[in-house]
Design a protein around this motif. Structure first.
Motif, PDB file in Angstrom:
ATOM      1  N   SER A  99      78.127  79.095  61.423  1.00 26.32           N
ATOM      2  CA  SER A  99      79.527  78.785  61.117  1.00 26.32           C
ATOM      3  C   SER A  99      80.471  79.902  61.558  1.00 26.32           C
ATOM      4  O   SER A  99      81.659  79.654  61.797  1.00 26.32           O
ATOM      5  N   LEU A 100      79.947  81.121  61.669  1.00 24.05           N
ATOM      6  CA  LEU A 100      80.812  82.277  61.965  1.00 24.05           C
ATOM      7  C   LEU A 100      81.475  82.185  63.340  1.00 24.05           C
ATOM      8  O   LEU A 100      82.696  82.361  63.445  1.00 24.05           O
ATOM      9  N   PRO A 101      80.732  81.912  64.430  1.00 26.46           N
ATOM     10  CA  PRO A 101      81.427  81.771  65.717  1.00 26.46           C
ATOM     11  C   PRO A 101      82.300  80.520  65.801  1.00 26.46           C
ATOM     12  O   PRO A 101      83.275  80.508  66.556  1.00 26.46           O
ATOM     13  N   VAL A 102      81.954  79.461  65.046  1.00 26.78           N
ATOM     14  CA  VAL A 102      82.797  78.261  65.033  1.00 26.78           C
ATOM     15  C   VAL A 102      84.178  78.614  64.485  1.00 26.78           C
ATOM     16  O   VAL A 102      85.209  78.224  65.043  1.00 26.78           O
ATOM     17  N   ILE A 103      84.182  79.351  63.387  1.00 30.42           N
ATOM     18  CA  ILE A 103      85.454  79.799  62.811  1.00 30.42           C
ATOM     19  C   ILE A 103      86.096  80.851  63.706  1.00 30.42           C
ATOM     20  O   ILE A 103      87.311  80.845  63.936  1.00 30.42           O
ATOM     21  N   GLY A 104      85.260  81.743  64.255  1.00 28.15           N
ATOM     22  CA  GLY A 104      85.770  82.870  65.022  1.00 28.15           C
ATOM     23  C   GLY A 104      86.324  82.536  66.390  1.00 28.15           C
ATOM     24  O   GLY A 104      87.043  83.347  66.973  1.00 28.15           O
ATOM     25  N   VAL A 105      86.027  81.339  66.945  1.00 27.30           N
ATOM     26  CA  VAL A 105      86.521  80.996  68.272  1.00 27.30           C
ATOM     27  C   VAL A 105      88.047  81.021  68.319  1.00 27.30           C
ATOM     28  O   VAL A 105      88.656  81.229  69.378  1.00 27.30           O
ATOM     29  N   GLY A 106      88.672  80.843  67.165  1.00 25.36           N
ATOM     30  CA  GLY A 106      90.132  80.903  67.103  1.00 25.36           C
ATOM     31  C   GLY A 106      90.696  82.272  67.419  1.00 25.36           C
ATOM     32  O   GLY A 106      91.909  82.413  67.636  1.00 25.36           O
ATOM     33  N   LEU A 107      89.850  83.287  67.458  1.00 20.34           N
ATOM     34  CA  LEU A 107      90.303  84.635  67.803  1.00 20.34           C
ATOM     35  C   LEU A 107      90.404  84.836  69.316  1.00 20.34           C
ATOM     36  O   LEU A 107      90.885  85.882  69.766  1.00 20.34           O
ATOM     37  N   SER A 108      89.971  83.861  70.094  1.00 15.08           N
ATOM     38  CA  SER A 108      89.992  83.993  71.561  1.00 15.08           C
ATOM     39  C   SER A 108      91.425  84.151  72.059  1.00 15.08           C
ATOM     40  O   SER A 108      92.324  83.416  71.661  1.00 15.08           O
ATOM     41  N   ASN A 109      91.616  85.109  72.959  1.00 14.78           N
ATOM     42  CA  ASN A 109      92.936  85.313  73.559  1.00 14.78           C
ATOM     43  C   ASN A 109      92.860  85.453  75.073  1.00 14.78           C
ATOM     44  O   ASN A 109      93.840  85.822  75.721  1.00 14.78           O
ATOM     45  N   SER A 110      91.675  85.159  75.643  1.00 20.34           N
ATOM     46  CA  SER A 110      91.497  85.232  77.089  1.00 20.34           C
ATOM     47  C   SER A 110      90.324  84.347  77.486  1.00 20.34           C
ATOM     48  O   SER A 110      89.557  83.892  76.626  1.00 20.34           O
ATOM     49  N   TYR A 111      90.190  84.136  78.780  1.00 18.12           N
ATOM     50  CA  TYR A 111      89.063  83.351  79.275  1.00 18.12           C
ATOM     51  C   TYR A 111      87.746  83.988  78.873  1.00 18.12           C
ATOM     52  O   TYR A 111      86.810  83.306  78.418  1.00 18.12           O
ATOM     53  N   GLU A 112      87.648  85.312  78.983  1.00 22.23           N
ATOM     54  CA  GLU A 112      86.390  85.998  78.702  1.00 22.23           C
ATOM     55  C   GLU A 112      85.977  85.869  77.242  1.00 22.23           C
ATOM     56  O   GLU A 112      84.810  85.596  76.931  1.00 22.23           O
ATOM     57  N   SER A 113      86.916  86.043  76.328  1.00 20.24           N
ATOM     58  CA  SER A 113      86.583  85.941  74.903  1.00 20.24           C
ATOM     59  C   SER A 113      86.261  84.498  74.517  1.00 20.24           C
ATOM     60  O   SER A 113      85.360  84.249  73.709  1.00 20.24           O
ATOM     61  N   PHE A 114      86.977  83.553  75.097  1.00 18.18           N
ATOM     62  CA  PHE A 114      86.709  82.150  74.819  1.00 18.18           C
ATOM     63  C   PHE A 114      85.312  81.772  75.319  1.00 18.18           C
ATOM     64  O   PHE A 114      84.557  81.063  74.640  1.00 18.18           O
ATOM     65  N   LEU A 115      84.953  82.250  76.512  1.00 21.31           N
ATOM     66  CA  LEU A 115      83.624  82.003  77.068  1.00 21.31           C
ATOM     67  C   LEU A 115      82.536  82.564  76.158  1.00 21.31           C
ATOM     68  O   LEU A 115      81.516  81.912  75.903  1.00 21.31           O
ATOM     69  N   LEU A 116      82.754  83.763  75.638  1.00 20.33           N
ATOM     70  CA  LEU A 116      81.770  84.400  74.766  1.00 20.33           C
ATOM     71  C   LEU A 116      81.569  83.608  73.475  1.00 20.33           C
ATOM     72  O   LEU A 116      80.434  83.386  73.042  1.00 20.33           O
ATOM     73  N   PHE A 117      82.647  83.147  72.876  1.00 25.56           N
ATOM     74  CA  PHE A 117      82.525  82.387  71.630  1.00 25.56           C
ATOM     75  C   PHE A 117      81.846  81.034  71.864  1.00 25.56           C
ATOM     76  O   PHE A 117      81.028  80.593  71.051  1.00 25.56           O
TER      77      PHE A 117
END
Length: 454
Positions: A99-117
């Motif tokens: 559940s942690l990355p599901v909730i945490g994907v909202g922290l993405s602010n770039s292509y790289e961070s979104f890809l990681l989540f």
């Protein structure tokens, strides 16, 4: 609840929550549903995310691959965790940690961070293996294919439900005054919190086996608590990997479930781009593909069981071939449709075929190696994601249109269908399945025809 001499259920009473059989049945599919919902929660919102993060088609393709890539590894090992630690603890841990990355994907602010989540979220796709493992433990041979297919199919509905529900949740946050860029982020909190709640329920209301939990019984595998000697039960992952039939099913499942995952990822944006629909309408149509799991995958398992009753284990395999062949042909037809009505109609037919092929696959899986159900389920389940990864590469390139990519995939699926004929069973396997099936049918008060003729 009717049971056989091993105490496995010989019937599926859908309106029952009795422990342990039906309680496990319902909690496993609901948990898988929520995992699937969280896994593909961002897919119907990609048009909004694409604009905010300035994503190219190639970058979107990379996120599609990331969302299913790590699941290949997770599924291979999660089956062995079930064999060693039990499905109850394994599922609870996956739900809460996942559940942690599901909730945490909202922290993405770039292509790289979104890809990681998206990569991290893919781990929860391993929930499928636990679901199949747990129902295989609880249900007898005459209904195990139906039980596996129904729990998996109803769980897969999360992929369709998210296409419909997530745009509504997103719209709800917009209505409350959130900007688009914040609304999609907060929307992802909803499935994440629900997963935590289900993890707690799973831990408290299921048991690993019919007799109790692994920790109480002091066993380390499903085969041992079914009466096998410890040295016989300790089937290693390496031993399972030596069986070529496992790898045939790996490829076959990649050509069925892998393609369903691919459609879940691209369906909404496909209809949005190629038929000029708004986000909600595209999501609604895309959702109808996944919602076919309400009955389609169950039908695959049900008819797999019926063919098994009439023709033995080879009958299950032949039915699998037919459904996979129809799936490939249906996908090529869908990819060729240029009008909205025909596209929707052929997509529904394709959805029926692909999900029945998935159900038929896991009506075969429990019979490959009864001493290592988790390991076999894990490897075959991983094949689904490997197929999705391979298909995902076709959607990276600007030079290949989505319809062309789908048509090519349909051709590949058609060829792969013939791989089903490499899955063979020995006379000993057939006799063992015959005996257990007849025992199971005797417990149903003669409602089924005899399994085999001498």
């Amino acid at each position: 609840m009717k049971t056989n001499d091993t105490n496995k259920a010989t019937r599926i009473n859908l309106f029952s929550f009795a422990a342990p059989h039906m309680r496990t049945f319902h909690l496993s599919w609901i948990s898988f549903f929520l995992c699937f919902f969280g896994w593909f929660g961002v897919a119907p919102l990609m048009a909004v995310i694409r604009e905010e993060l300035n994503l190219t088609q190639s970058q979107i393709g990379n996120t599609i691959i990331a969302s299913v890539a790590i699941t290949v590894i997770a599924r291979i090992f999660i089956g062995r965790f079930c064999d060693k630690f039990g499905p109850r603890l394994t599922y609870t841990t996956l739900l809460i940690v996942g559940s942690l990355p599901v909730i945490g994907v909202g922290l993405s602010n770039s292509y790289e961070s979104f890809l990681l989540f998206r990569l991290m979220i893919g781990v929860i796709g391993a929930s499928f293996v636990i679901t199949q493992y747990h129902t295989s433990v609880m249900f007898a041979d005459n209904v195990v294919g139906t039980a596996n297919a129904t729990t998996a199919g109803w769980g897969n509905m999360g992929g369709g439900a998210t296409q419909v529900i997530m745009p509504l949740i997103f719209a709800g946050f917009v209505f409350l005054g959130f900007e688009d860029g914040a609304a999609w982020r907060w929307a992802m909190v909803v499935p994440g919190v629900a997963m935590i709640g289900l993890g707690i329920l799973y831990y408290n209301f299921t048991t690993d086996t019919l007799e109790g939990n692994f920790s109480d019984l002091e066993v380390d595998s499903v085969a041992e608590f079914e009466g096998e000697e410890e040295d016989e039960a300790d089937v290693s992952l390496k031993d399972v990997m030596k069986d070529y039939r496992v790898w045939s099913l790996f490829v076959i499942y990649g050509a069925s479930f892998g393609i369903e995952l691919t459609i879940n990822n691209i369906a909404a944006i496909y209809y949005y781009d190629y038929f000029s629909l708004d986000l909600k309408t595209a999501g609604l149509i895309a959702g109808s593909f996944g919602l076919m799991n309400l009955f389609a995958r169950s039908m695959g398992g049900y008819f797999g069981d019926k063919f098994g009753i009439k023709y033995g284990l080879s009958g299950r395999v032949k039915f699998l071939f037919v459904m996979l062949l129809l799936e490939g042909l249906a996908l090529m037809l869908f990819a060729s449709m240029g009008t909205l009505g025909l596209a929707i109609g052929t997509m529904i037919f394709f959805s029926l075929c692909v999900q029945m092929a998935e159900g038929a696959t896991f009506s075969v899986v429990p019979f490959i190696n009864r001493k290592a159900v988790g390991a076999v389920s894990g490897i075959v389940g991983a094949g689904g994601n490997a197929g999705a990864v391979m298909a995902g590469f076709l959607f990276k390139y600007e030079s290949i249109s989505y319809p062309d990519a789908l048509f090519l995939i349909g051709c590949v699926v058609t060829v792969v269908s013939f791989l089903a004929f490499t899955i063979r069973f020995s006379m000993g396997d057939e006799k063992e399945a015959r005996h257990e099936l007849e025992v199971a049918m005797n417990e149903t008060d003669g409602e089924l025809e005899p399994a085999y003729a001498d």
